[in-house]
Structure formats: C-alpha cells, structure tokens
Design a protein around this motif. Structure first.
Motif, PDB file in Angstrom:
ATOM      1  N   VAL A  96       0.972  -1.190   0.070  1.00 26.83           N
ATOM      2  CA  VAL A  96      -0.041   0.082  -0.006  1.00 26.83           C
ATOM      3  C   VAL A  96       0.949   1.207  -0.104  1.00 26.83           C
ATOM      4  N   LEU A  97       0.951   2.219  -1.088  1.00 28.25           N
ATOM      5  CA  LEU A  97       1.543   3.355  -1.052  1.00 28.25           C
ATOM      6  C   LEU A  97       1.242   4.115   0.078  1.00 28.25           C
ATOM      7  N   MET A  98       2.524   4.589   0.811  1.00 27.02           N
ATOM      8  CA  MET A  98       2.330   5.483   1.893  1.00 27.02           C
ATOM      9  C   MET A  98       2.580   7.067   1.590  1.00 27.02           C
ATOM     10  N   ASN A  99       1.779   8.058   2.523  1.00 31.12           N
ATOM     11  CA  ASN A  99       2.173   9.333   1.906  1.00 31.12           C
ATOM     12  C   ASN A  99       3.584   9.781   2.304  1.00 31.12           C
ATOM     13  N   GLU A 100       4.481   9.088   3.094  1.00 33.78           N
ATOM     14  CA  GLU A 100       5.764   9.560   3.280  1.00 33.78           C
ATOM     15  C   GLU A 100       6.603   9.218   1.967  1.00 33.78           C
ATOM     16  N   GLY A 101       6.180   8.252   1.178  1.00 35.02           N
ATOM     17  CA  GLY A 101       7.101   7.853   0.132  1.00 35.02           C
ATOM     18  C   GLY A 101       6.471   8.585  -1.154  1.00 35.02           C
ATOM     19  N   ARG A 102       5.657   9.690  -1.102  1.00 33.59           N
ATOM     20  CA  ARG A 102       4.927   9.928  -2.250  1.00 33.59           C
ATOM     21  C   ARG A 102       5.919  10.852  -3.443  1.00 33.59           C
ATOM     22  N   ASP A 103       7.006  11.431  -2.907  1.00 32.12           N
ATOM     23  CA  ASP A 103       8.000  12.164  -3.615  1.00 32.12           C
ATOM     24  C   ASP A 103       8.923  11.097  -4.357  1.00 32.12           C
TER      25      ASP A 103
END
Length: 346
Positions: free
Chosen positions: A295-302
């Motif tokens: 699940v894609l996390m907000n911390e790795g959005r970059d």
C-alpha cells in the motif's frame, strides 16, 4: 525671414521622422461602413468552408475512431481482471460540487494524503475508496454536434437544439470521417453504453491479457497522436475556467460555465485554444513498483511514479511500454526516504 525658413525646415524634418519611425502621418479620419463589409466577410467565410474537410486528414480521422473503439474495448476487458478504485469524496470548487478525480489501480487504494475534501480544504486528507468504472479511467469529454463546421454560433437559447457527443468523435466527423460507417462508429462510441459491456473474458490466459494490453496501449498512443495531428488543421476551443470543449472555429455562447463566482460573466465561457489533453485527458495516477510497499504510503509520495492511468493498467497486464516513459514510471528509483542511521551502520 531666415528664422522663419529654419522653423519651417524643422517642422518638415519632424514630419518625415515621424513617418519614418512608424507614426501615422495622415491627419484625416477614415470611415468604414460595416454594412458594406459584412457581405464580404460572410462570402470569405463561405469560401473558406469549401476547403474543408482536408482530404489528407480523412485517413487520420478514420484511424483515430478505430483506435478509440479498440481502446474502449481493451480497457473494458482489462478492468474485468484488474480492480480500479475511485475516491468518493465530494469537492466544492467555487460554487459547484464535483467528485474527487483521484483513482488507483489495485486491490485497495493508496494512503497518500492528496484529497481536498469538502469545501476545498488543504490537500491533507486520505481518500475514501470505492469501486471505479470505465468512465473513471477514460474521462468522457462531450461537445455540441455541429451540422456544419462554419455554421452560426450556438446561442444560449439554442443549447437544447444540438446533440452532445464525444469531442473526439465530433472532431473526426468534422475531419471527414463517415458518421454512418458501422466499422468506425460502433456501439461503443458512448462510454456510458460501453461501461461493463464486455463479457466472456473472465477465462483469459496471462498471454492473452498481455496481448490485449499491448494492443490497448498502442491504440491509446494512436488516439492521442491522431488527435494532435487533427488539432493542427481543425480548430477546437476549451474554457479557461472549466473543462467545456467546443470543436469549431469559435466557441458557443451557451452560458454553462460552472465558475459562478464571477457573476458579471453570467456563466459565459472564456475560450482558449484546446490541446490533446483537453479532448483525451491522460488521468495521471500513482504507480506501484515491485520495490514499493503493498500500500503506497504518504511518506514516499516523492519517490513513487506518476503515469497515465491507461499506461499503469496495461503494464500491470504485461504490456511492454516504450523507454520514453521510464522517467515517469521511476522504474529504478527508491521506494522511500533513506534512513541515514542504516547507511552509517553499513
């Protein structure tokens, strides 16, 4: 007497210099009779209409319609095997309400906080996911159907006298495609009618899915490149403040713009030149790579890739995309921020 001659010489010199630098030298007014010019303008517009459709662009229009049919059929088939999630949050944009446009291809949505929420709050909310459909990945863009490319401008009181059809179909019809050809204009020309209309594809093998994905992605590229070529010859307009599209030399005058904040406009559109993204929206999504968490996390959005939704769907089905998309996909990029303590420990 000599002083008078010198003064007159200076006046003549100033007059010549003003004409030389582009300033008008005529001191009389030219009256233009618009009643006499109107028949000449109408005749010129009528003569211009004889040059359309351009014969060299008719094959391009036919190719675009065939690619559009293949794209709709291919995406509908792939959606039976790969789930699509869409955000159900309502957004208030100025004075009208719309749904959050975020979608995600996967079993469950990501946790990246990019949802505005109601009343246009800060982009710091997690999306609320529901099952999506064909219209979420292939955004329908409709326009008024014109009987003639150079017909008179559609007035506000005439807005119900004209049919609304997909903008790409209208562009191809104006470019010379035959509206009565069943091969070009199949029953899937309407996205709402084609949504969920593909049956009997549940037992496809991985090789079959990969073949369909490759053909679907090729159709998507042919569609976009063909529309881009047609827009070089046939004019199309898009509203500066909303997504309304009009295929023709000038926009319509139906007051349908949703930006009601500027009440002096009375809902009138502000037209500008349209491009391929206005007629065929790419619908950019977050792409999960093998090195990313489930699940894609907000911390790795970059660090995650941002690609068109059709590309993400086709690659998940096994399609091989050109190298030019590797930068968008971030194929070999990191999956998140690097921990400095781990690096120092090694």
């Amino acid at each position: 007497m000599a002083l008078r001659k010198m003064l007159w010489h200076d006046i003549l010199l100033c007059a010549k210099l003003s004409g030389f630098f582009g300033y008008p030298r005529r001191l009389y007014a030219t009256k233009v009779d618009l009643k006499k010019l109107r028949p000449m303008i109408l005749k010129r517009i009528e003569q211009r209409s004889h040059a359309y459709p351009v014969r060299a662009m008719i094959p391009v229009a036919n190719e675009v319609l065939l690619a559009r049919n293949a794209l709709i059929h291919g995406v509908s088939t792939l959606l039976n095997h790969f789930p699509l999630m869409a955000c159900k949050q309502l957004l208030q944009h100025w004075h009208y309400i719309k749904f959050c446009p975020e979608i995600h291809i996967g079993e469950q949505g990501h946790l990246i906080q990019t949802c505005w929420g109601y009343k246009r709050r800060a982009k710091s909310r997690v999306h609320e996911w529901v099952k999506g459909g064909l219209n979420d990945i292939l955004v329908p863009v409709e326009t008024f159907h014109l009987t003639n490319m150079f017909q008179s401008v559609i007035r506000h009181n005439q807005r119900f006298d004209f049919d609304r059809i997909p903008a790409v179909v209208e562009l191809c019809w104006q470019a010379g495609a035959d509206p009565h050809d069943e091969n070009l204009n199949s029953s899937s020309w309407n996205l709402e009618a084609a949504n969920g209309s593909v049956h009997g594809t549940e037992s496809l093998s991985p090789n079959d899915l990969a073949f369909i994905a490759n053909e679907t992605f090729k159709a998507w590229e042919i569609l976009r490149s063909g529309v881009e070529k047609l827009l070089l010859v046939y004019p199309a307009k898009v509203c500066k403040y909303c997504s309304e599209v009009h295929v023709g030399p000038s926009g319509h005058k139906a007051r349908l713009c949703g930006v009601f904040k500027y009440e002096s406009w009375k809902g009138a559109h502000f037209w500008m030149k349209a491009n391929v993204d206005n007629l065929v929206p790419p619908k950019i999504v977050w792409r999960r790579r093998p090195q990313d968490p489930p699940v894609l996390m907000n911390e790795g959005r970059d660090f995650y890739g941002r690609v068109p939704a059709v590309l993400d769907l086709c690659t998940k089905a096994g399609a091989i995309v050109p190298v030019k998309y590797n930068t968008m996909m971030k194929v070999q990029g990191l999956s998140g921020p690097v921990n400095n303590k781990i690096l120092l420990g090694h």
